[in-house]
Design a protein around this motif. Structure first.
Motif, PDB file in Angstrom:
ATOM      1  N   VAL A  62       0.849  -1.194   0.000  1.00 40.13           N
ATOM      2  CA  VAL A  62       0.000   0.000   0.000  1.00 40.13           C
ATOM      3  C   VAL A  62       0.887   1.248   0.000  1.00 40.13           C
ATOM      4  CG1 VAL A  62      -1.672   1.347   1.345  1.00 40.13           C
ATOM      5  CG2 VAL A  62      -1.996  -1.116   1.069  1.00 40.13           C
ATOM      6  N   GLY A  63       1.913   1.240   0.825  1.00 39.90           N
ATOM      7  CA  GLY A  63       2.819   2.383   0.924  1.00 39.90           C
ATOM      8  C   GLY A  63       3.617   2.653  -0.337  1.00 39.90           C
ATOM      9  N   ARG A  64       3.819   1.635  -1.160  1.00 41.31           N
ATOM     10  CA  ARG A  64       4.577   1.798  -2.402  1.00 41.31           C
ATOM     11  C   ARG A  64       3.687   2.078  -3.610  1.00 41.31           C
ATOM     12  NH1 ARG A  64      10.191   2.159  -2.059  1.00 41.31           N
ATOM     13  NH2 ARG A  64      10.072   1.677  -4.252  1.00 41.31           N
ATOM     14  N   ASN A  65       2.389   2.261  -3.376  1.00 39.00           N
ATOM     15  CA  ASN A  65       1.455   2.559  -4.458  1.00 39.00           C
ATOM     16  C   ASN A  65       1.963   3.758  -5.265  1.00 39.00           C
ATOM     17  OD1 ASN A  65      -0.786   3.248  -6.047  1.00 39.00           O
ATOM     18  ND2 ASN A  65      -1.840   4.207  -4.338  1.00 39.00           N
ATOM     19  N   PRO A  66       2.212   3.571  -6.559  1.00 40.82           N
ATOM     20  CA  PRO A  66       2.760   4.669  -7.351  1.00 40.82           C
ATOM     21  C   PRO A  66       1.708   5.647  -7.883  1.00 40.82           C
ATOM     22  CG  PRO A  66       2.603   2.721  -8.713  1.00 40.82           C
ATOM     23  CD  PRO A  66       2.159   2.319  -7.322  1.00 40.82           C
ATOM     24  N   ILE A  67       0.429   5.335  -7.713  1.00 45.13           N
ATOM     25  CA  ILE A  67      -0.601   6.197  -8.301  1.00 45.13           C
ATOM     26  C   ILE A  67      -1.538   6.681  -7.188  1.00 45.13           C
ATOM     27  CG2 ILE A  67      -2.315   6.463 -10.135  1.00 45.13           C
ATOM     28  CD1 ILE A  67      -1.103   4.045 -11.547  1.00 45.13           C
ATOM     29  N   SER A  68      -0.997   7.541  -6.325  1.00 50.20           N
ATOM     30  CA  SER A  68      -1.772   8.073  -5.201  1.00 50.20           C
ATOM     31  C   SER A  68      -3.102   8.632  -5.665  1.00 50.20           C
ATOM     32  CB  SER A  68      -0.983   9.184  -4.501  1.00 50.20           C
ATOM     33  OG  SER A  68       0.168   8.674  -3.902  1.00 50.20           O
ATOM     34  N   VAL A  69      -4.069   8.598  -4.806  1.00 50.51           N
ATOM     35  CA  VAL A  69      -5.422   9.104  -4.992  1.00 50.51           C
ATOM     36  C   VAL A  69      -6.199   8.245  -5.987  1.00 50.51           C
ATOM     37  CG1 VAL A  69      -6.911  11.079  -5.497  1.00 50.51           C
ATOM     38  CG2 VAL A  69      -4.691  11.463  -4.426  1.00 50.51           C
ATOM     39  N   VAL A  74      -5.417   5.269  -7.267  1.00 55.08           N
ATOM     40  CA  VAL A  74      -5.428   3.980  -6.576  1.00 55.08           C
ATOM     41  C   VAL A  74      -5.490   4.379  -5.096  1.00 55.08           C
ATOM     42  CG1 VAL A  74      -4.180   1.840  -6.101  1.00 55.08           C
ATOM     43  CG2 VAL A  74      -4.110   2.839  -8.397  1.00 55.08           C
ATOM     44  N   PRO A  75      -6.676   4.303  -4.489  1.00 58.11           N
ATOM     45  CA  PRO A  75      -6.955   5.023  -3.244  1.00 58.11           C
ATOM     46  C   PRO A  75      -6.345   4.424  -1.974  1.00 58.11           C
ATOM     47  CG  PRO A  75      -8.866   3.742  -3.881  1.00 58.11           C
ATOM     48  CD  PRO A  75      -7.849   3.581  -4.979  1.00 58.11           C
ATOM     49  N   CYS A  76      -5.038   4.486  -1.862  1.00 57.90           N
ATOM     50  CA  CYS A  76      -4.367   3.989  -0.669  1.00 57.90           C
ATOM     51  C   CYS A  76      -4.689   4.824   0.565  1.00 57.90           C
ATOM     52  CB  CYS A  76      -2.862   3.906  -0.898  1.00 57.90           C
ATOM     53  SG  CYS A  76      -2.114   5.442  -1.456  1.00 57.90           S
ATOM     54  N   HIS A  77      -5.167   6.051   0.369  1.00 63.08           N
ATOM     55  CA  HIS A  77      -5.531   6.897   1.500  1.00 63.08           C
ATOM     56  C   HIS A  77      -6.748   6.351   2.247  1.00 63.08           C
ATOM     57  CE1 HIS A  77      -7.889   8.377  -1.931  1.00 63.08           C
ATOM     58  NE2 HIS A  77      -8.790   8.769  -1.044  1.00 63.08           N
ATOM     59  N   ARG A  78      -7.471   5.401   1.649  1.00 57.69           N
ATOM     60  CA  ARG A  78      -8.663   4.819   2.278  1.00 57.69           C
ATOM     61  C   ARG A  78      -8.334   3.668   3.221  1.00 57.69           C
ATOM     62  NH1 ARG A  78     -11.881   4.877  -3.430  1.00 57.69           N
ATOM     63  NH2 ARG A  78     -12.028   7.147  -3.568  1.00 57.69           N
ATOM     64  N   VAL A  79      -7.052   3.374   3.401  1.00 57.87           N
ATOM     65  CA  VAL A  79      -6.650   2.284   4.287  1.00 57.87           C
ATOM     66  C   VAL A  79      -6.181   2.887   5.619  1.00 57.87           C
ATOM     67  CG1 VAL A  79      -5.218   0.239   4.576  1.00 57.87           C
ATOM     68  CG2 VAL A  79      -5.951   0.933   2.280  1.00 57.87           C
ATOM     69  N   LEU A  80      -6.783   2.396   6.692  1.00 66.71           N
ATOM     70  CA  LEU A  80      -6.514   2.908   8.035  1.00 66.71           C
ATOM     71  C   LEU A  80      -5.853   1.849   8.898  1.00 66.71           C
ATOM     72  CD1 LEU A  80     -10.016   4.566   8.614  1.00 66.71           C
ATOM     73  CD2 LEU A  80      -7.937   5.650   7.717  1.00 66.71           C
ATOM     74  N   GLY A  81      -5.263   2.289   9.983  1.00 64.82           N
ATOM     75  CA  GLY A  81      -4.719   1.363  10.963  1.00 64.82           C
ATOM     76  C   GLY A  81      -5.859   0.720  11.748  1.00 64.82           C
ATOM     77  N   SER A  82      -5.508  -0.266  12.555  1.00 68.58           N
ATOM     78  CA  SER A  82      -6.537  -0.916  13.369  1.00 68.58           C
ATOM     79  C   SER A  82      -7.192   0.127  14.274  1.00 68.58           C
ATOM     80  CB  SER A  82      -5.930  -2.044  14.195  1.00 68.58           C
ATOM     81  OG  SER A  82      -4.913  -1.541  15.031  1.00 68.58           O
ATOM     82  N   GLY A  83      -8.475  -0.001  14.446  1.00 73.14           N
ATOM     83  CA  GLY A  83      -9.215   0.976  15.241  1.00 73.14           C
ATOM     84  C   GLY A  83      -9.496   2.264  14.507  1.00 73.14           C
ATOM     85  N   GLY A  84      -9.182   2.333  13.215  1.00 72.25           N
ATOM     86  CA  GLY A  84      -9.485   3.515  12.421  1.00 72.25           C
ATOM     87  C   GLY A  84      -8.457   4.625  12.507  1.00 72.25           C
ATOM     88  N   LEU A 141      -7.953  14.229   2.251  1.00 73.73           N
ATOM     89  CA  LEU A 141      -8.605  13.431   1.204  1.00 73.73           C
ATOM     90  C   LEU A 141      -9.807  12.677   1.765  1.00 73.73           C
ATOM     91  CD1 LEU A 141      -5.436  12.049  -0.624  1.00 73.73           C
ATOM     92  CD2 LEU A 141      -6.998  13.838  -1.443  1.00 73.73           C
ATOM     93  N   LEU A 142      -9.658  12.116   2.959  1.00 74.42           N
ATOM     94  CA  LEU A 142     -10.777  11.401   3.567  1.00 74.42           C
ATOM     95  C   LEU A 142     -11.930  12.362   3.908  1.00 74.42           C
ATOM     96  CD1 LEU A 142      -8.802   8.924   5.852  1.00 74.42           C
ATOM     97  CD2 LEU A 142     -10.095   8.377   3.762  1.00 74.42           C
ATOM     98  N   ALA A 143     -11.598  13.548   4.387  1.00 76.21           N
ATOM     99  CA  ALA A 143     -12.636  14.543   4.686  1.00 76.21           C
ATOM    100  C   ALA A 143     -13.351  14.979   3.408  1.00 76.21           C
ATOM    101  CB  ALA A 143     -12.024  15.745   5.412  1.00 76.21           C
ATOM    102  N   LEU A 144     -12.595  15.163   2.351  1.00 80.06           N
ATOM    103  CA  LEU A 144     -13.177  15.528   1.063  1.00 80.06           C
ATOM    104  C   LEU A 144     -14.179  14.470   0.626  1.00 80.06           C
ATOM    105  CD1 LEU A 144     -13.121  17.250  -1.625  1.00 80.06           C
ATOM    106  CD2 LEU A 144     -11.360  15.661  -2.386  1.00 80.06           C
ATOM    107  N   GLU A 145     -13.788  13.204   0.731  1.00 80.34           N
ATOM    108  CA  GLU A 145     -14.675  12.124   0.309  1.00 80.34           C
ATOM    109  C   GLU A 145     -15.904  12.008   1.206  1.00 80.34           C
ATOM    110  OE1 GLU A 145     -12.556   8.452  -0.270  1.00 80.34           O
ATOM    111  OE2 GLU A 145     -11.388   9.292  -1.917  1.00 80.34           O
ATOM    112  N   GLN A 146     -15.758  12.266   2.489  1.00 80.43           N
ATOM    113  CA  GLN A 146     -16.929  12.229   3.374  1.00 80.43           C
ATOM    114  C   GLN A 146     -17.915  13.333   2.981  1.00 80.43           C
ATOM    115  OE1 GLN A 146     -17.831   9.914   5.678  1.00 80.43           O
ATOM    116  NE2 GLN A 146     -16.101   8.863   4.742  1.00 80.43           N
ATOM    117  N   GLY A 147     -17.406  14.459   2.531  1.00 73.67           N
ATOM    118  CA  GLY A 147     -18.254  15.556   2.077  1.00 73.67           C
ATOM    119  C   GLY A 147     -18.978  15.250   0.774  1.00 73.67           C
ATOM    120  N   MET A 148     -18.453  14.297   0.001  1.00 75.11           N
ATOM    121  CA  MET A 148     -19.074  13.924  -1.266  1.00 75.11           C
ATOM    122  C   MET A 148     -20.160  12.858  -1.084  1.00 75.11           C
ATOM    123  SD  MET A 148     -16.178  13.689  -4.194  1.00 75.11           S
ATOM    124  CE  MET A 148     -14.555  13.581  -3.489  1.00 75.11           C
TER     125      MET A 148
END
Length: 169
Positions: free
Chosen positions: A127-134, A136-146, A161-168
């Protein structure tokens, strides 16, 4: 990461800062924010990818990214070239593409969905090496417990980015 020799690039300005886009004949191969971890040396001129701001895929990616960041687009419709990654990384990135806008998952749940429940660290590394940020939505992956953890573009950007998506939603 090993990119195709025909890779071209351009730089754009966004509300989240400067972004570099890279493409091959197969599709969008990279999207990196300024200062992002795993920034490819070819964007620093070692060796340099040719600038190609008129490349159709780069133009489409730039337009769609701007629309997304303005809250006018929930997803991306672009050809992608994920071939720079290993088979395992590509499988993780494909799983990320299935995460809908406004939804999140955890590294453990992602590992589980891939049938590799004991590979949480390997999945997190991919996930951390994802070359196409946003896109390929790696920002949607959270740690345990959110918890907000591990975003190569920086945790403030991940939160935005997560706040933007919650607003959509």
């Amino acid at each position: 990461m090993k990119y195709a020799p025909d890779t071209v690039q351009t730089r754009i300005t966004t509300s989240q800062g400067p972004v570099w886009l890279a493409a091959t004949a197969r599709g969008l191969a990279g999207l990196w924010f300024a200062g992002q971890k795993h920034f490819p040396p070819a964007l620093l001129g070692q060796p340099a990818w040719a600038p190609a701001p008129q490349h159709p895929t780069l133009q489409q990616a730039a337009a769609q990214l701007q629309q997304y960041l303005q809250g006018q687009r929930r997803g991306f419709d672009l050809p992608l070239d994920l071939s720079a990654g290993t088979a395992f990384q590509q499988a993780v990135w494909q799983a990320l593409l299935a995460l809908p806008c406004g939804h999140t998952t955890t590294y453990a749940a992602l590992s589980q969905s891939l049938g590799r429940p004991s590979a949480v660290r390997a999945v997190a590394a991919a996930v951390g090496r994802n070359p196409i940020s946003v896109v390929v939505p790696c920002h949607r992956v959270l740690g345990s417990g959110g918890s907000l953890t591990g975003y190569a573009g920086g945790l403030p950007r991940k939160a935005a980015l997560l706040a933007l998506e919650q607003g959509m939603a």
